[in-house]
Design a protein around this motif. Structure first.
Motif, mmCIF file in Angstrom:
data_model
loop_
_atom_site.group_PDB
_atom_site.id
_atom_site.type_symbol
_atom_site.label_atom_id
_atom_site.label_comp_id
_atom_site.label_asym_id
_atom_site.label_seq_id
_atom_site.Cartn_x
_atom_site.Cartn_y
_atom_site.Cartn_z
ATOM 1 N N ALA A 215 0.839 -1.207 0.000
ATOM 2 C CA ALA A 215 0.000 0.000 0.000
ATOM 3 C C ALA A 215 0.872 1.255 0.000
ATOM 4 C CB ALA A 215 -0.932 -0.011 1.208
ATOM 5 N N ASN A 216 1.957 1.221 0.771
ATOM 6 C CA ASN A 216 2.887 2.368 0.798
ATOM 7 C C ASN A 216 3.431 2.658 -0.581
ATOM 8 O OD1 ASN A 216 3.055 3.551 3.239
ATOM 9 N ND2 ASN A 216 4.551 2.105 4.080
ATOM 10 N N SER A 217 3.829 1.587 -1.280
ATOM 11 C CA SER A 217 4.394 1.790 -2.621
ATOM 12 C C SER A 217 3.342 2.338 -3.581
ATOM 13 C CB SER A 217 4.932 0.476 -3.194
ATOM 14 O OG SER A 217 5.752 -0.155 -2.259
ATOM 15 N N ILE A 218 2.093 1.900 -3.417
ATOM 16 C CA ILE A 218 1.025 2.397 -4.312
ATOM 17 C C ILE A 218 0.654 3.841 -3.930
ATOM 18 C CG2 ILE A 218 -1.387 2.039 -5.068
ATOM 19 C CD1 ILE A 218 -1.025 -0.947 -4.278
ATOM 20 N N GLY A 219 0.749 4.126 -2.632
ATOM 21 C CA GLY A 219 0.345 5.452 -2.146
ATOM 22 C C GLY A 219 -1.094 5.460 -1.663
ATOM 23 N N CYS A 220 -1.557 4.295 -1.183
ATOM 24 C CA CYS A 220 -2.924 4.205 -0.669
ATOM 25 C C CYS A 220 -2.895 3.499 0.688
ATOM 26 C CB CYS A 220 -3.819 3.454 -1.662
ATOM 27 S SG CYS A 220 -3.362 1.717 -1.896
ATOM 28 N N THR A 221 -4.053 3.278 1.282
ATOM 29 C CA THR A 221 -4.096 2.563 2.562
ATOM 30 C C THR A 221 -4.167 1.053 2.284
ATOM 31 O OG1 THR A 221 -6.502 2.521 2.703
ATOM 32 C CG2 THR A 221 -5.406 4.497 3.575
ATOM 33 N N PRO A 222 -3.836 0.220 3.286
ATOM 34 C CA PRO A 222 -3.923 -1.235 3.081
ATOM 35 C C PRO A 222 -5.332 -1.677 2.670
ATOM 36 C CG PRO A 222 -2.686 -0.736 5.081
ATOM 37 C CD PRO A 222 -3.238 0.568 4.595
ATOM 38 N N ALA A 223 -6.344 -1.086 3.270
ATOM 39 C CA ALA A 223 -7.724 -1.462 2.912
ATOM 40 C C ALA A 223 -7.995 -1.125 1.456
ATOM 41 C CB ALA A 223 -8.720 -0.744 3.838
ATOM 42 N N GLN A 224 -7.542 0.049 1.027
ATOM 43 C CA GLN A 224 -7.770 0.445 -0.378
ATOM 44 C C GLN A 224 -7.066 -0.515 -1.334
ATOM 45 O OE1 GLN A 224 -6.422 4.543 0.031
ATOM 46 N NE2 GLN A 224 -8.526 5.290 -0.140
ATOM 47 N N ALA A 225 -5.857 -0.951 -0.946
ATOM 48 C CA ALA A 225 -5.110 -1.879 -1.813
ATOM 49 C C ALA A 225 -5.882 -3.194 -1.949
ATOM 50 C CB ALA A 225 -3.723 -2.123 -1.235
ATOM 51 N N ALA A 226 -6.396 -3.700 -0.839
ATOM 52 C CA ALA A 226 -7.112 -4.989 -0.866
ATOM 53 C C ALA A 226 -8.404 -4.878 -1.685
ATOM 54 C CB ALA A 226 -7.417 -5.438 0.564
ATOM 55 N N ILE A 227 -9.149 -3.820 -1.458
ATOM 56 C CA ILE A 227 -10.437 -3.659 -2.170
ATOM 57 C C ILE A 227 -10.186 -3.531 -3.678
ATOM 58 C CG2 ILE A 227 -12.392 -2.082 -2.519
ATOM 59 C CD1 ILE A 227 -12.046 -1.377 0.545
ATOM 60 N N LYS A 228 -9.200 -2.699 -4.031
ATOM 61 C CA LYS A 228 -8.957 -2.475 -5.463
ATOM 62 C C LYS A 228 -8.439 -3.744 -6.122
ATOM 63 C CE LYS A 228 -8.979 0.101 -9.181
ATOM 64 N NZ LYS A 228 -7.843 -0.024 -10.001
ATOM 65 N N TRP A 229 -7.679 -4.556 -5.357
ATOM 66 C CA TRP A 229 -7.213 -5.818 -5.935
ATOM 67 C C TRP A 229 -8.422 -6.694 -6.301
ATOM 68 C CZ3 TRP A 229 -7.991 -10.901 -4.940
ATOM 69 C CH2 TRP A 229 -7.257 -11.790 -5.752
ATOM 70 N N SER A 253 -10.770 3.829 -3.113
ATOM 71 C CA SER A 253 -9.825 2.789 -3.550
ATOM 72 C C SER A 253 -9.884 2.602 -5.067
ATOM 73 C CB SER A 253 -10.127 1.461 -2.849
ATOM 74 O OG SER A 253 -11.384 0.971 -3.257
ATOM 75 N N LEU A 254 -11.039 2.909 -5.668
ATOM 76 C CA LEU A 254 -11.194 2.670 -7.109
ATOM 77 C C LEU A 254 -10.286 3.565 -7.940
ATOM 78 C CD1 LEU A 254 -15.072 2.136 -7.408
ATOM 79 C CD2 LEU A 254 -13.285 0.547 -6.679
ATOM 80 N N ASN A 255 -9.733 4.616 -7.324
ATOM 81 C CA ASN A 255 -8.891 5.561 -8.077
ATOM 82 C C ASN A 255 -7.445 5.101 -8.242
ATOM 83 O OD1 ASN A 255 -11.094 7.252 -8.072
ATOM 84 N ND2 ASN A 255 -10.482 8.289 -6.188
ATOM 85 N N PHE A 256 -7.040 4.007 -7.570
ATOM 86 C CA PHE A 256 -5.621 3.645 -7.579
ATOM 87 C C PHE A 256 -5.298 2.611 -8.670
ATOM 88 C CE2 PHE A 256 -6.455 5.390 -3.418
ATOM 89 C CZ PHE A 256 -5.407 6.298 -3.298
#
Ligand SMILES: NC(=O)c1ccc[n+]([C@@H]2O[C@H](COP(=O)([O-])OP(=O)(O)OC[C@H]3O[C@@H](n4cnc5c(N)ncnc54)[C@H](OP(=O)(O)O)[C@@H]3O)[C@@H](O)[C@H]2O)c1
Length: 282
Positions: A215-229, A253-256
């Motif tokens: 998530a840090n590398s993407i620039g989002c929160t862990p929850a956002q990373a999981a949802i967008k995945w 999360s949909l924006n990442f």
């Protein structure tokens, strides 16, 4: 921007398409919310742009979902409501029809958009009759579409022998720690769209170091990373939050863009079931 997916269509007598049934690929799950929390969460989510709400008779909050929808003043046809036939109620034809009508009374709505069998009926010999009733719920207009939840490959394949209308959706647990490529494929094979529940593994994995680093590398929160995945697999997904800030965070999360991190997500797979798993039952 929430994408939509076609989950079915209505044909006229000549077999030509009259209209398609389309649903948002992202929405709010309302499990473990009491009525007051549920109403406030659904109202907030609708105000933020959510248009899909996933409830169930078992959650005991269909009433609050209906109230929030009416209070939002958003046209009913712009909102997509999913509810589910409880497993203990999935006993046969008559009870299925009766429980669907009861859900409509609780929701106080004229129709459901998608009615799901919450899990494969425990009595295997009842599965065909339950599904015939689901088909009739749709034919008589109680629901616009029908589907299943927690169906494994064998449950889906068995439906080919008894279903006149195959399910539009199979709602199953999907998240980076339980990626389920084979079950997603088996779902698509019967013409259904995978719908991923518990995209945050019920909140059990969002504080793990590995997802934190991704998530840090993407620039989002862990929850956002999981949802967008989950969303990027092509599944519909329905993260639950009763916290207004997190309801906003989850939609964002949909924006990442996760496209540079495919291998990082692959390495998170650990067949992690966060709750129950009826998909492997007989
Ligand atoms: N068909 C089935 O058998 C089945 C089974 C389970 C779930 N579902 C459906 O799927 C929906 C979602 O699954 P779920 O409720 O099991 O779990 P989930 O969405 O994976 O996780 C929800 C948990 O994560 C927390 N959370 C939410 N957003 C967060 C964020 N941005 N950061 C950190 N924590 C966050 C929530 O707490 P807060 O509320 O405090 O934010 C809650 O504790 C359910 O509500 C239900 O509609 C269906």
């Amino acid at each position: 921007m929430i994408e939509h997916v076609t989950i079915g269509h209505r044909d006229n007598e000549n077999g030509s398409k009259l209209f398609e049934i389309v649903m948002p690929r992202f929405g709010l799950g309302v499990w473990q919310m009491d009525n007051e929390t549920c109403k406030s969460s659904v109202l907030h989510a609708l105000n933020q742009g959510y248009r899909l709400i996933d409830t169930a008779t078992a959650y005991g909050n269909e009433e609050a979902v209906g109230e929030a929808i009416r209070e939002s003043n958003i046209p009913r046809e712009d909102i997509f409501v999913v509810t589910k036939l409880r497993r203990v109620h999935a006993t046969g034809y008559d009870e299925t029809l009766q429980r669907c009508r009861e859900s409509l009374v609780s929701l106080d709505l004229d129709y459901i958009d998608l009615y799901l069998v919450h899990a494969p009926p425990e009595n295997i010999s009842a599965r065909e009759d339950v599904w015939r009733a689901m088909e009739d719920c749709m034919k008589i207009g109680l629901t616009r579409s029908i589907g299943v939840s927690n169906y494994g490959k064998s449950h889906l394949q068995a439906m080919r022998d008894y279903a006149t209308i195959l399910p539009s959706v199979n709602q199953i647990e999907i998240h980076p720690w339980l990626q389920r490529p084979e079950l997603r494929e088996a779902t698509i094979d019967v013409g259904a769209v995978p719908m991923g529940y518990s995209p945050l593994a019920r909140g059990q994995k969002v504080n793990d170091l590995e997802i934190g680093q991704i998530a840090n590398s993407i620039g989002c929160t862990p929850a956002q990373a999981a949802i967008k995945w989950v969303y990027d697999t092509g599944a519909i997904t329905i993260p639950k939050s009763s916290n207004h800030g997190r309801i906003n965070e989850n939609l964002e999360s949909l924006n990442f863009d996760l496209s540079d991190f495919k291998n990082d997500f692959s390495s998170l797979e650990e067949s992690y079931i966060s709750g129950w798993d009826p998909t492997t039952e007989p």
